[in-house]
Scaffold this motif. Structure first.
Motif, mmCIF file in Angstrom:
data_model
loop_
_atom_site.group_PDB
_atom_site.id
_atom_site.type_symbol
_atom_site.label_atom_id
_atom_site.label_comp_id
_atom_site.label_asym_id
_atom_site.label_seq_id
_atom_site.Cartn_x
_atom_site.Cartn_y
_atom_site.Cartn_z
ATOM 1 N N VAL A 176 0.873 -1.167 0.000
ATOM 2 C CA VAL A 176 0.000 0.000 0.000
ATOM 3 C C VAL A 176 0.911 1.218 0.000
ATOM 4 O O VAL A 176 1.924 1.238 0.709
ATOM 5 C CB VAL A 176 -0.911 0.026 1.241
ATOM 6 C CG1 VAL A 176 -1.804 1.280 1.232
ATOM 7 C CG2 VAL A 176 -1.765 -1.235 1.314
ATOM 8 N N GLN B 80 1.513 5.654 -0.106
ATOM 9 C CA GLN B 80 0.961 6.929 0.349
ATOM 10 C C GLN B 80 1.831 8.048 -0.207
ATOM 11 O O GLN B 80 2.977 8.213 0.223
ATOM 12 C CB GLN B 80 0.921 6.979 1.876
ATOM 13 C CG GLN B 80 0.243 8.201 2.440
ATOM 14 C CD GLN B 80 0.006 8.078 3.940
ATOM 15 O OE1 GLN B 80 0.830 7.528 4.684
ATOM 16 N NE2 GLN B 80 -1.126 8.598 4.417
ATOM 17 N N GLY C 276 -3.545 10.415 0.892
ATOM 18 C CA GLY C 276 -4.136 9.252 1.540
ATOM 19 C C GLY C 276 -3.486 7.951 1.100
ATOM 20 O O GLY C 276 -2.473 7.923 0.419
ATOM 21 N N LEU C 277 -4.113 6.861 1.510
ATOM 22 C CA LEU C 277 -3.598 5.523 1.247
ATOM 23 C C LEU C 277 -4.142 4.983 -0.069
ATOM 24 O O LEU C 277 -5.318 5.183 -0.392
ATOM 25 C CB LEU C 277 -4.006 4.591 2.391
ATOM 26 C CG LEU C 277 -3.527 5.001 3.778
ATOM 27 C CD1 LEU C 277 -4.191 4.141 4.849
ATOM 28 C CD2 LEU C 277 -2.006 4.886 3.874
ATOM 29 N N TRP D 246 -4.063 1.280 -2.177
ATOM 30 C CA TRP D 246 -3.662 -0.122 -2.305
ATOM 31 C C TRP D 246 -2.988 -0.323 -3.652
ATOM 32 O O TRP D 246 -3.455 0.170 -4.682
ATOM 33 C CB TRP D 246 -4.880 -1.029 -2.175
ATOM 34 C CG TRP D 246 -4.599 -2.438 -2.562
ATOM 35 C CD1 TRP D 246 -3.922 -3.372 -1.822
ATOM 36 C CD2 TRP D 246 -4.958 -3.075 -3.781
ATOM 37 N NE1 TRP D 246 -3.842 -4.553 -2.518
ATOM 38 C CE2 TRP D 246 -4.471 -4.400 -3.720
ATOM 39 C CE3 TRP D 246 -5.640 -2.670 -4.929
ATOM 40 C CZ2 TRP D 246 -4.649 -5.312 -4.748
ATOM 41 C CZ3 TRP D 246 -5.818 -3.568 -5.959
ATOM 42 C CH2 TRP D 246 -5.326 -4.877 -5.867
ATOM 43 N N ILE E 248 -1.469 -7.240 -4.089
ATOM 44 C CA ILE E 248 -1.570 -8.267 -3.059
ATOM 45 C C ILE E 248 -1.165 -9.603 -3.656
ATOM 46 O O ILE E 248 -1.341 -9.829 -4.858
ATOM 47 C CB ILE E 248 -2.995 -8.320 -2.459
ATOM 48 C CG1 ILE E 248 -3.047 -9.157 -1.193
ATOM 49 C CG2 ILE E 248 -3.992 -8.833 -3.497
ATOM 50 C CD1 ILE E 248 -4.357 -9.020 -0.414
ATOM 51 N N TYR F 95 -3.025 -9.666 -7.404
ATOM 52 C CA TYR F 95 -3.912 -8.622 -7.915
ATOM 53 C C TYR F 95 -3.137 -7.302 -7.882
ATOM 54 O O TYR F 95 -2.279 -7.103 -7.033
ATOM 55 C CB TYR F 95 -5.171 -8.477 -7.059
ATOM 56 C CG TYR F 95 -6.112 -9.648 -7.116
ATOM 57 C CD1 TYR F 95 -6.113 -10.596 -6.112
ATOM 58 C CD2 TYR F 95 -7.025 -9.801 -8.162
ATOM 59 C CE1 TYR F 95 -6.982 -11.679 -6.140
ATOM 60 C CE2 TYR F 95 -7.895 -10.871 -8.198
ATOM 61 C CZ TYR F 95 -7.869 -11.807 -7.186
ATOM 62 O OH TYR F 95 -8.731 -12.873 -7.230
ATOM 63 N N TYR G 264 4.292 0.895 1.920
ATOM 64 C CA TYR G 264 4.162 0.041 3.097
ATOM 65 C C TYR G 264 3.885 -1.397 2.666
ATOM 66 O O TYR G 264 3.080 -1.622 1.749
ATOM 67 C CB TYR G 264 2.981 0.482 3.949
ATOM 68 C CG TYR G 264 3.081 1.855 4.560
ATOM 69 C CD1 TYR G 264 2.401 2.951 4.012
ATOM 70 C CD2 TYR G 264 3.818 2.071 5.723
ATOM 71 C CE1 TYR G 264 2.478 4.205 4.591
ATOM 72 C CE2 TYR G 264 3.891 3.329 6.306
ATOM 73 C CZ TYR G 264 3.221 4.386 5.726
ATOM 74 O OH TYR G 264 3.289 5.632 6.313
ATOM 75 N N TRP H 52 -8.286 -7.249 5.095
ATOM 76 C CA TRP H 52 -7.857 -6.109 5.892
ATOM 77 C C TRP H 52 -6.481 -6.459 6.444
ATOM 78 O O TRP H 52 -6.080 -7.619 6.476
ATOM 79 C CB TRP H 52 -8.841 -5.768 7.001
ATOM 80 C CG TRP H 52 -9.024 -6.821 8.039
ATOM 81 C CD1 TRP H 52 -8.279 -7.023 9.163
ATOM 82 C CD2 TRP H 52 -10.035 -7.843 8.059
ATOM 83 N NE1 TRP H 52 -8.743 -8.089 9.872
ATOM 84 C CE2 TRP H 52 -9.820 -8.619 9.233
ATOM 85 C CE3 TRP H 52 -11.089 -8.163 7.215
ATOM 86 C CZ2 TRP H 52 -10.632 -9.696 9.563
ATOM 87 C CZ3 TRP H 52 -11.898 -9.228 7.555
ATOM 88 C CH2 TRP H 52 -11.668 -9.987 8.710
ATOM 89 N N PHE H 53 -5.738 -5.419 6.856
ATOM 90 C CA PHE H 53 -4.310 -5.611 7.074
ATOM 91 C C PHE H 53 -3.851 -5.192 8.470
ATOM 92 O O PHE H 53 -4.167 -4.103 8.948
ATOM 93 C CB PHE H 53 -3.525 -4.836 6.013
ATOM 94 C CG PHE H 53 -3.923 -5.228 4.624
ATOM 95 C CD1 PHE H 53 -4.722 -4.405 3.862
ATOM 96 C CD2 PHE H 53 -3.554 -6.455 4.113
ATOM 97 C CE1 PHE H 53 -5.126 -4.782 2.589
ATOM 98 C CE2 PHE H 53 -3.955 -6.845 2.840
ATOM 99 C CZ PHE H 53 -4.741 -6.005 2.080
#
Lengths: 122, 107
Positions: free
Chosen positions: A37, A39, A44-45, A47, A50, A59, A95, A108-109
């Protein structure tokens, strides 16, 4: 204690390449999906990508598809992000993050690493 | 792509007061929503998943509610360590998407 430690960030010229690494410890690495992820500065964040525990499923966000490749080495407990054809818009803190549970769909992480800064500039 | 919006962008609250943060999705995400807290210079920290389940170690003053397209994060009595930016994230559909964040600052 779960620990995630990113490395590999730095300054790169537009069009260049960089490979990020995330060294994981404190859990059975091969059992968990892992994500990147990012920033952008002051933003903001977002994605990015994954990968499943086995590495067989990946993905990507549309913004990086075809340019970035996520991979993992379960023997070394390390996650990677190969970034090619870098653009100024890719400038961000990247990150790595562990999917909290192994259940499919529960994306969720927790936790997240401290991040590594990638700056794309000439 | 599911777009997440958060309101307000900034919330000014006095310590000890209640804070209510909203997150909306452009289509239903069922209860597949998480909340994160991020302090300056730090990585995000998971607070809530499944729209309402607190993560391990998260104080009871944090609560989440909602389903479908509208969600709320409530901090019942703000402590000094709660001043931060809060993000929601949906994981019902690919791509995973985050809201733009709500900054909670000191009034």
């Amino acid at each position: 204690e779960v620990q995630l430690l990113e490395s590999g960030g730095g300054l790169v010229q537009p069009g260049g390449s960089l490979r990020l690494s995330c060294a994981a410890s404190g859990f059975t690495f091969s059992s968990y999906s892992m994500a990147w992820v990012r920033q952008a500065p002051g933003k903001g964040l977002e994605w990015v990508s994954i990968i499943s525990g086995s590495g067989g499923t990946t993905y990507y966000a549309d913004s990086v598809k075809g340019r970035f490749t996520i991979s993992r080495d379960n023997s070394e407990n390390t996650l990677y992000l190969q970034m090619n054809s870098l653009r100024a818009a890719d400038t961000a803190v990247y990150y790595c993050a562990k999917k909290m549970v192994v259940v499919a769909g529960s994306d969720w992480f927790d936790p997240w690493g401290q991040g590594t800064l990638v700056t794309v500039s000439s | 792509e599911i777009v997440m919006t958060q309101s307000p962008a900034t919330l000014s609250v006095s310590p000890g007061e209640r804070a209510t943060l909203s997150c909306r999705a452009t289509q239903s995400v069922s209860s597949n929503l998480a909340w994160y807290q991020q302090k300056p210079g730090q990585a995000p920290r998971l607070l809530i998943y499944g729209a309402s389940t607190r993560a391990t170690g998260i104080p009871a003053r944090f609560s989440g509610s909602g389903s479908g397209t509208e969600f709320t994060l409530t901090i019942s009595s703000l402590q000094s360590e709660d001043f931060a930016v809060y993000y929601c994230q949906q994981y019902n559909n690919w791509p995973l998407t985050f809201g733009p964040g709500t900054k909670v600052d000191i009034k």
